[in-house]
Write a protein that holds these residues in place. Structure first.
Motif, PDB file in Angstrom:
ATOM      1  N   UNK A  22       0.857  -1.192   0.000  1.00  0.00           N
ATOM      2  CA  UNK A  22       0.000   0.000   0.000  1.00  0.00           C
ATOM      3  C   UNK A  22       0.893   1.241   0.000  1.00  0.00           C
ATOM      4  N   UNK A  23       1.441   1.546  -1.166  1.00  0.00           N
ATOM      5  CA  UNK A  23       2.398   2.642  -1.314  1.00  0.00           C
ATOM      6  C   UNK A  23       2.007   3.552  -2.466  1.00  0.00           C
ATOM      7  N   UNK A  24       2.638   4.708  -2.499  1.00  0.00           N
ATOM      8  CA  UNK A  24       2.533   5.617  -3.636  1.00  0.00           C
ATOM      9  C   UNK A  24       3.923   5.975  -4.138  1.00  0.00           C
ATOM     10  N   UNK A  25       4.011   6.190  -5.427  1.00  0.00           N
ATOM     11  CA  UNK A  25       5.233   6.677  -6.054  1.00  0.00           C
ATOM     12  C   UNK A  25       5.277   8.185  -5.885  1.00  0.00           C
ATOM     13  N   UNK A  26       6.288   8.667  -5.157  1.00  0.00           N
ATOM     14  CA  UNK A  26       6.376  10.092  -4.865  1.00  0.00           C
ATOM     15  C   UNK A  26       7.382  10.804  -5.763  1.00  0.00           C
ATOM     16  N   UNK A  27       8.389  10.099  -6.242  1.00  0.00           N
ATOM     17  CA  UNK A  27       9.379  10.747  -7.085  1.00  0.00           C
ATOM     18  C   UNK A  27      10.342   9.748  -7.684  1.00  0.00           C
ATOM     19  N   UNK A  59       4.012  14.319   4.312  1.00  0.00           N
ATOM     20  CA  UNK A  59       4.591  13.866   3.048  1.00  0.00           C
ATOM     21  C   UNK A  59       5.188  15.052   2.296  1.00  0.00           C
ATOM     22  N   UNK A  60       4.461  16.151   2.264  1.00  0.00           N
ATOM     23  CA  UNK A  60       4.952  17.359   1.588  1.00  0.00           C
ATOM     24  C   UNK A  60       6.218  17.874   2.269  1.00  0.00           C
ATOM     25  N   UNK A  61       6.227  17.883   3.593  1.00  0.00           N
ATOM     26  CA  UNK A  61       7.416  18.341   4.328  1.00  0.00           C
ATOM     27  C   UNK A  61       8.616  17.449   4.028  1.00  0.00           C
ATOM     28  N   UNK A  62       8.399  16.158   3.996  1.00  0.00           N
ATOM     29  CA  UNK A  62       9.494  15.221   3.691  1.00  0.00           C
ATOM     30  C   UNK A  62      10.023  15.472   2.282  1.00  0.00           C
ATOM     31  N   UNK A  63       9.110  15.618   1.321  1.00  0.00           N
ATOM     32  CA  UNK A  63       9.519  15.872  -0.061  1.00  0.00           C
ATOM     33  C   UNK A  63      10.256  17.203  -0.177  1.00  0.00           C
ATOM     34  N   UNK A  64       9.782  18.229   0.529  1.00  0.00           N
ATOM     35  CA  UNK A  64      10.473  19.517   0.509  1.00  0.00           C
ATOM     36  C   UNK A  64      11.898  19.383   1.045  1.00  0.00           C
ATOM     37  N   UNK A  65      12.075  18.559   2.068  1.00  0.00           N
ATOM     38  CA  UNK A  65      13.404  18.350   2.635  1.00  0.00           C
ATOM     39  C   UNK A  65      14.340  17.738   1.600  1.00  0.00           C
ATOM     40  N   UNK A 104       0.269  14.989  -6.905  1.00  0.00           N
ATOM     41  CA  UNK A 104      -0.132  16.292  -6.378  1.00  0.00           C
ATOM     42  C   UNK A 104       0.679  16.683  -5.132  1.00  0.00           C
ATOM     43  N   UNK A 105       1.142  15.703  -4.379  1.00  0.00           N
ATOM     44  CA  UNK A 105       1.924  16.016  -3.173  1.00  0.00           C
ATOM     45  C   UNK A 105       3.329  16.489  -3.555  1.00  0.00           C
ATOM     46  N   UNK A 106       3.933  15.858  -4.546  1.00  0.00           N
ATOM     47  CA  UNK A 106       5.247  16.328  -4.984  1.00  0.00           C
ATOM     48  C   UNK A 106       5.121  17.686  -5.667  1.00  0.00           C
TER      49      UNK A 106
END
Length: 351
Positions: free
Chosen positions: A78-83, A250-256, A336-338
Motif C-alpha cells: 500500500x504505497x505511492x510513487x512520490x518521485x 509527506x509534503x514536508x518530507x519531499x520539501x526536505x 499532487x503532493x510532490x
C-alpha cells in the motif's frame, strides 16, 4: 510523545542520503510532533528490516534502487510513487584481465554469464540488475537474449548490512564487496563475465588485485532503455497511511529532499564527502563511477522521462517473471503532493 516517520535508503547517492548526512530531517520536523527515524531502530531482525524491500511498514519512506518498490507494489504493498531520479553511474560488464577470447560484447555469446543468487533476499534485485545489464548489452549489438548463457553464482554476504549501512554513520567499512563471490567465480574460471555497478565497483576491484577488467560500460549507451537498471532509476515511495492521513508530512518530507538536492548543486566538494560516506567508498570513487552532473540529478521528479524509465524497468521485471502484475504507474503516483512540495520551494515543475 511524538509520532514516527520511518525511512530507509540504499547505499547509493540520493537526496535522502544528503538530507540524512546534513541532519535536515530533524530540522524540518522539529516543531511538527513527528520524529524521523531509521528503520534499523525497530530492531535488526530480518522480519523488521525486510520492509526495505516489501515496504509494508506504515508511515515510512524508501528511496533507492527501483526494482524492490516496483516488486512490492506488484505484490500489493500500500504505497505511492512520490518521485523518481536518474543518476547515471557505471554499469560495467567485467571479464578476466587475461581472457583474450573476449574483446567486445559479441564475444560474450556462448560464454558463461553470472547471475547472482542471494538465498535470503526476498527480492533479488542483484539478479535483476545483472540480467538486465547483460540483456541490454547484447541487444545493443543486435544479439537476442536467447544467445545468453546464464550461470547461477551464490553470494554469501549479509544483504541486511546494505540497508542504511553503518559506514554511512562514519564507521569504518568492514563488509566485503557485494560482488565478492561472483568476482571469485570469475577469477577461478567458473564464469566468464560478471556485472557490477556504481561506486561498489571500487570495492570489488580492490579485492580482485587488478585481475579483472571492464569490457563495456552501459552508461555510455545512447538510448535510455539500455541504461535502465536497478538503481537507474532510483525510486522514492511512501506508505499510503501517510498519504491518506498526514499529507502535510509527506509534503514536508519531499520539501526536505528538494532542499537537500538544491544544496548539493552548489556544494559539490561537501556533497562528494557525504556521498562517499553513503556508499562506503572514497570521494575520488564518486568522481570515477558517477557522472559529474550527478548533483543536478538528485531531485525527485515525475517527469515524462522519469516515468518512461520506470516503465522500462517494470516491463523487464514483468517479462522476466520477477513480478506477475504489470500495474499502472499512473495510478501509483501521488503526483499532487510532490507538485505541492515543488510549489512551496519555488521550483519549476518538470514535465
Amino acid at each position: 510523545m511524538s509520532n514516527t516517520i520511518w525511512y530507509t535508503r540504499c547505499p547509493v547517492p540520493t537526496a535522502s542520503g544528503i538530507a540524512k548526512q546534513r541532519d535536515m530531517f530533524n530540522s524540518a520536523f522539529a516543531d511538527s510532533g513527528w520524529a524521523v527515524r531509521n528503520i534499523r531502530e525497530r530492531g535488526e531482525s530480518g522480519d523488521k528490516l525486510n520492509t526495505h524491500f516489501s515496504h509494508d511498514l506504515d508511515d515510512s519512506f524508501r528511496e533507492g534502487g527501483g526494482s524492490p518498490p516496483v516488486w512490492a507494489r506488484a505484490n500489493g504493498a500500500d504505497t505511492s510513487l512520490l518521485g523518481v531520479s536518474f543518476i547515471e553511474e557505471t554499469l560495467g560488464l567485467f571479464v578476466r584481465a587475461d581472457d583474450d577470447s573476449i574483446k567486445s560484447v559479441p564475444d560474450l555469446v556462448g560464454k558463461r554469464l553470472a547471475l547472482p543468487v542471494w538465498p535470503e533476499l526476498i527480492m533479488n534485485f542483484f539478479r535483476f540488475a545483472a540480467q538486465k545489464a547483460f540483456v541490454s548489452a547484447l541487444q545493443l549489438e543486435g544479439i537476442p537474449e536467447s544467445e545468453a548463457n546464464f550461470v547461477d553464482v551464490v553470494e554469501t554476504g549479509d544483504h541486511f548490512q546494505l540497508l542504511n549501512p553503518s559506514f554511512s554513520e562514519g564507521k569504518e567499512r568492514t563488509i566485503k564487496s557485494y560482488y565478492t563471490c561472483q568476482a571469485q567465480a570469475l577469477l577461478s574460471g567458473e564464469v566468464d563475465a560478471i556485472f557490477a555497478k556504481g561506486g561498489e565497483i571500487a570495492a570489488m576491484l580492490a579485492e580482485s588485485d587488478g585481475k579483472i577488467r571492464m569490457l563495456t560500460n552501459l552508461i555510455d549507451a545512447e538510448p535510455m532503455w539500455a541504461k535502465v537498471n536497478n538503481a537507474t532509476p532510483r525510486i522514492l515511495t511512501v506508505s499510503n497511511s501517510l498519504v491518506r492521513e498526514n499529507p502535510e508530512q509527506v509534503i514536508t518530507y519531499a520539501r526536505t529532499l528538494l532542499q537537500a538536492a538544491k544544496w548539493a548543486q552548489t556544494h559539490h566538494d561537501e556533497a562528494d564527502v557525504a556521498m562517499a560516506k553513503e556508499t562506503g567508498v572514497t570521494p575520488a570513487d564518486i568522481h570515477t563511477y558517477y557522472t559529474r552532473d550527478l548533483y543536478d540529478k538528485l531531485m525527485p521528479e515525475l517527469s515524462v522521462r522519469m516515468l518512461d524509465a520506470v516503465e522500462v524497468l517494470k516491463t523487464f521485471l514483468y517479462e522476466h517473471d520477477f513480478i506477475d502484475n504489470n500495474f499502472s504507474t499512473e495510478e501509483w503516483m501521488a503526483k499532487e503532493l510532490l507538485q505541492e512540495a515543488y510549489s512551496r520551494e519555488g521550483i519549476d515543475w518538470r514535465e
